[in-house]
Design a protein around this motif. Sequence first.
Motif, PDB file in Angstrom:
ATOM      1  N   VAL A 187       0.990  -1.287   0.025  1.00 17.40           N
ATOM      2  CA  VAL A 187       0.043   0.076   0.014  1.00 17.40           C
ATOM      3  C   VAL A 187       0.998   1.171   0.172  1.00 17.40           C
ATOM      4  CG1 VAL A 187      -1.980  -1.110   1.151  1.00 17.40           C
ATOM      5  CG2 VAL A 187      -0.322   0.009   2.455  1.00 17.40           C
ATOM      6  N   PRO A 188       0.391   2.266  -0.584  1.00 15.74           N
ATOM      7  CA  PRO A 188       1.168   3.624  -0.549  1.00 15.74           C
ATOM      8  C   PRO A 188       1.529   3.947   0.773  1.00 15.74           C
ATOM      9  CG  PRO A 188      -0.707   3.846  -1.991  1.00 15.74           C
ATOM     10  CD  PRO A 188      -0.978   2.449  -1.220  1.00 15.74           C
ATOM     11  N   THR A 189       2.735   4.705   0.795  1.00 17.47           N
ATOM     12  CA  THR A 189       3.013   5.355   2.044  1.00 17.47           C
ATOM     13  C   THR A 189       3.882   6.785   1.741  1.00 17.47           C
ATOM     14  OG1 THR A 189       4.103   4.840   4.197  1.00 17.47           O
ATOM     15  CG2 THR A 189       5.474   4.320   2.256  1.00 17.47           C
ATOM     16  N   ARG A 190       3.938   7.568   2.582  1.00 15.93           N
ATOM     17  CA  ARG A 190       4.601   8.820   2.398  1.00 15.93           C
ATOM     18  C   ARG A 190       6.039   8.871   2.860  1.00 15.93           C
ATOM     19  NH1 ARG A 190       2.267  14.159   2.459  1.00 15.93           N
ATOM     20  NH2 ARG A 190       3.799  15.856   2.756  1.00 15.93           N
ATOM     21  N   HIS A 191       6.745   8.309   1.576  1.00 19.69           N
ATOM     22  CA  HIS A 191       8.485   8.339   1.756  1.00 19.69           C
ATOM     23  C   HIS A 191       9.099   8.424   0.683  1.00 19.69           C
ATOM     24  CE1 HIS A 191      11.369   7.544   4.676  1.00 19.69           C
ATOM     25  NE2 HIS A 191      11.852   6.571   3.956  1.00 19.69           N
ATOM     26  N   LYS A 251      -5.788  -8.494  10.579  1.00 22.66           N
ATOM     27  CA  LYS A 251      -4.927  -7.734   9.397  1.00 22.66           C
ATOM     28  C   LYS A 251      -3.932  -6.881  10.299  1.00 22.66           C
ATOM     29  CE  LYS A 251      -8.246  -7.625   5.564  1.00 22.66           C
ATOM     30  NZ  LYS A 251      -9.102  -6.728   4.856  1.00 22.66           N
ATOM     31  N   ILE A 252      -2.671  -7.357   9.713  1.00 22.93           N
ATOM     32  CA  ILE A 252      -1.683  -6.590  10.606  1.00 22.93           C
ATOM     33  C   ILE A 252      -1.139  -5.254   9.350  1.00 22.93           C
ATOM     34  CG2 ILE A 252       0.659  -6.526  11.455  1.00 22.93           C
ATOM     35  CD1 ILE A 252      -0.065  -9.522  12.376  1.00 22.93           C
ATOM     36  N   TYR A 253      -1.290  -3.899   9.728  1.00 23.36           N
ATOM     37  CA  TYR A 253      -0.917  -2.994   8.853  1.00 23.36           C
ATOM     38  C   TYR A 253       0.648  -2.638   9.459  1.00 23.36           C
ATOM     39  CZ  TYR A 253      -0.974   1.827   7.052  1.00 23.36           C
ATOM     40  OH  TYR A 253      -0.683   3.081   6.301  1.00 23.36           O
ATOM     41  N   ILE A 254       1.672  -2.764   8.468  1.00 23.33           N
ATOM     42  CA  ILE A 254       3.086  -2.558   8.599  1.00 23.33           C
ATOM     43  C   ILE A 254       3.407  -1.508   8.183  1.00 23.33           C
ATOM     44  CG2 ILE A 254       5.257  -3.732   9.042  1.00 23.33           C
ATOM     45  CD1 ILE A 254       3.722  -6.520   8.373  1.00 23.33           C
ATOM     46  N   VAL A 255       3.870  -0.416   8.784  1.00 29.57           N
ATOM     47  CA  VAL A 255       4.454   0.946   8.212  1.00 29.57           C
ATOM     48  C   VAL A 255       5.904   0.805   8.660  1.00 29.57           C
ATOM     49  CG1 VAL A 255       4.132   3.364   8.092  1.00 29.57           C
ATOM     50  CG2 VAL A 255       2.103   1.890   8.516  1.00 29.57           C
ATOM     51  N   CYS A 256       6.556   0.547   7.809  1.00 24.54           N
ATOM     52  CA  CYS A 256       8.271   0.722   8.189  1.00 24.54           C
ATOM     53  C   CYS A 256       8.775   2.101   8.168  1.00 24.54           C
ATOM     54  CB  CYS A 256       8.810  -0.268   7.069  1.00 24.54           C
ATOM     55  SG  CYS A 256       8.387  -2.058   7.154  1.00 24.54           S
ATOM     56  N   LYS A 302      -3.895  11.041   5.051  1.00 22.28           N
ATOM     57  CA  LYS A 302      -4.632  10.492   3.790  1.00 22.28           C
ATOM     58  C   LYS A 302      -4.244   9.127   3.754  1.00 22.28           C
ATOM     59  CE  LYS A 302      -5.710  13.125   0.588  1.00 22.28           C
ATOM     60  NZ  LYS A 302      -5.426  14.186  -0.792  1.00 22.28           N
ATOM     61  N   HIS A 303      -2.925   8.639   3.852  1.00 19.04           N
ATOM     62  CA  HIS A 303      -2.807   7.168   3.481  1.00 19.04           C
ATOM     63  C   HIS A 303      -3.099   6.181   4.688  1.00 19.04           C
ATOM     64  CE1 HIS A 303      -0.497   8.130  -0.112  1.00 19.04           C
ATOM     65  NE2 HIS A 303       0.786   8.714   0.553  1.00 19.04           N
ATOM     66  N   PHE A 304      -3.066   6.820   5.802  1.00 22.38           N
ATOM     67  CA  PHE A 304      -3.649   5.983   6.854  1.00 22.38           C
ATOM     68  C   PHE A 304      -5.363   5.768   6.778  1.00 22.38           C
ATOM     69  CE2 PHE A 304       0.348   8.058   8.202  1.00 22.38           C
ATOM     70  CZ  PHE A 304       1.064   7.050   8.550  1.00 22.38           C
ATOM     71  N   ARG A 305      -5.751   6.901   6.483  1.00 19.33           N
ATOM     72  CA  ARG A 305      -7.227   6.888   6.444  1.00 19.33           C
ATOM     73  C   ARG A 305      -7.763   5.802   5.198  1.00 19.33           C
ATOM     74  NH1 ARG A 305      -6.397  12.129   7.827  1.00 19.33           N
ATOM     75  NH2 ARG A 305      -6.725  12.876   5.753  1.00 19.33           N
ATOM     76  N   ARG A 306      -6.736   5.932   4.284  1.00 16.83           N
ATOM     77  CA  ARG A 306      -7.275   4.912   2.974  1.00 16.83           C
ATOM     78  C   ARG A 306      -7.235   3.656   3.320  1.00 16.83           C
ATOM     79  NH1 ARG A 306      -4.170   8.708  -1.805  1.00 16.83           N
ATOM     80  NH2 ARG A 306      -5.952  10.098  -1.998  1.00 16.83           N
ATOM     81  N   VAL A 307      -6.256   3.166   4.125  1.00 14.54           N
ATOM     82  CA  VAL A 307      -6.042   1.909   4.522  1.00 14.54           C
ATOM     83  C   VAL A 307      -7.211   1.532   5.334  1.00 14.54           C
ATOM     84  CG1 VAL A 307      -4.550   0.337   6.231  1.00 14.54           C
ATOM     85  CG2 VAL A 307      -3.481   1.752   4.281  1.00 14.54           C
ATOM     86  N   ALA A 308      -7.514   2.258   6.185  1.00 14.21           N
ATOM     87  CA  ALA A 308      -8.660   2.040   7.180  1.00 14.21           C
ATOM     88  C   ALA A 308      -9.837   1.799   6.190  1.00 14.21           C
ATOM     89  CB  ALA A 308      -9.101   2.948   7.935  1.00 14.21           C
ATOM     90  N   ALA A 344       2.408   9.689  15.047  1.00 10.81           N
ATOM     91  CA  ALA A 344       2.000   8.159  15.146  1.00 10.81           C
ATOM     92  C   ALA A 344       0.860   7.991  15.682  1.00 10.81           C
ATOM     93  CB  ALA A 344       3.393   7.310  15.665  1.00 10.81           C
ATOM     94  N   VAL A 345       0.558   8.626  16.829  1.00 18.31           N
ATOM     95  CA  VAL A 345      -0.662   8.552  17.878  1.00 18.31           C
ATOM     96  C   VAL A 345      -2.136   8.868  16.784  1.00 18.31           C
ATOM     97  CG1 VAL A 345      -2.050   9.517  19.649  1.00 18.31           C
ATOM     98  CG2 VAL A 345       0.352   8.831  19.869  1.00 18.31           C
ATOM     99  N   GLN A 346      -1.818   9.856  16.006  1.00 18.29           N
ATOM    100  CA  GLN A 346      -2.946  10.349  15.084  1.00 18.29           C
ATOM    101  C   GLN A 346      -2.775   9.295  14.082  1.00 18.29           C
ATOM    102  OE1 GLN A 346      -5.039  13.037  15.412  1.00 18.29           O
ATOM    103  NE2 GLN A 346      -5.971  11.774  13.720  1.00 18.29           N
ATOM    104  N   ALA A 347      -1.682   8.780  13.508  1.00 20.77           N
ATOM    105  CA  ALA A 347      -1.884   7.646  12.513  1.00 20.77           C
ATOM    106  C   ALA A 347      -2.740   6.334  12.976  1.00 20.77           C
ATOM    107  CB  ALA A 347      -0.400   7.414  11.931  1.00 20.77           C
ATOM    108  N   LEU A 348      -2.407   6.074  14.248  1.00 19.73           N
ATOM    109  CA  LEU A 348      -3.221   4.874  14.866  1.00 19.73           C
ATOM    110  C   LEU A 348      -4.656   5.304  14.987  1.00 19.73           C
ATOM    111  CD1 LEU A 348      -3.492   2.476  16.473  1.00 19.73           C
ATOM    112  CD2 LEU A 348      -3.015   3.739  18.563  1.00 19.73           C
ATOM    113  N   ALA A 349      -5.208   6.546  14.992  1.00 18.56           N
ATOM    114  CA  ALA A 349      -6.357   6.859  15.147  1.00 18.56           C
ATOM    115  C   ALA A 349      -7.011   6.844  13.745  1.00 18.56           C
ATOM    116  CB  ALA A 349      -6.640   8.098  15.811  1.00 18.56           C
TER     117      ALA A 349
END
Length: 330
Positions: A191-195, A220-225, A233-239, A271-276
């Motif tokens: 999945v897309p990530t901002r990097h 499901k385990i979401y792994i953001v390296c 946006k990327h985190f909300r799209r994964v949700a 990261a706390v916001q990304a979790l939400a």
Amino acid sequence: MARRSKTYSGPVTDHFNGRHFFDPDGVPPKSVRHILRWQFGGERKRSVWPEWAPSPHADTPPERVDGSRARLSFVGHASWLIQTGGLNILVDPVWSERVSPFSFAGPKRHNDPGIAFDALPRIDAVLVSHGHYDHLDIRTLSKLTARFAPRVVTPLGNDLTMLEKDSKIRAEAFDWHDRVELSSEIAVTLVPTRHWSARGLFDRNTALWASFVLETPAGKIYIVCDSGYGTGKHFRRVAEAHGPIRLAILPIGAYEPRWFMQDQHMNPQDAVQALADCGAEMALAHHHGTFQLTDEAIDAPALALGEALDAAGVAREKFAVLKPGQVVEI
């Protein structure tokens, strides 16, 4: 550093212009001028890490984990062993002493891997998120290949980096949104990530980068390296596309100074916001405490994460910080 002799070639897409990959919702990496300003500018305040910061933990994993459980062992930095559904999966494995093109210079380990290499069970698959040296470690991949010959799943172009150094690595390259079946019970989607990605000064974004959504019998385990936060946006799209998420693995380190790092690395508040945003039931922190890549103190990410969770009204147990060798089961 020399440019790689081979680079990805493929059709133009919404994130590949024929020569370089890009994030339509991101920003380009910082320029060499910005790097020099960070490294040598007068305003730099680099914390001094202890020479050695050993973990009190060391894991000896079982040979397999079956049924509806998942066992996650923190190796250190962004490296994990995930055991579930009868498969053993490594994420961004780094057992090398340094994360650098050189054996004598570059960021050096401040603690041992949480699993001794000789204590690893048979590895079936490896996920490599992108080409930066603290995530794509050719020495480790070659050792894994010689011992276990696992499948290595990675974003487009990184297979060329691997195969140029070791033609025996079983590298398989995929694009964003590709779903790869690892067994009848387990699959992974890139999945897309901002990097961004590079191995040197002249090959920026010639290979793709990604996060992973791993489908397991335990959920499901979401792994953001590696990722910046941006607008989230990327985190909300994964949700939206892959939820519900049972567990998120999120980076909390390598974030100072913010003027340089904020577009590519989240800080603990991000990261706390990304979790939400991704809606995961719980999270595990990583990308901290092993290699000093940036300017914050070795314990700053964990301390700041606790403060950020308190400020957001989130129980600290929902976002755990492990030391190398510690294990979580779901």
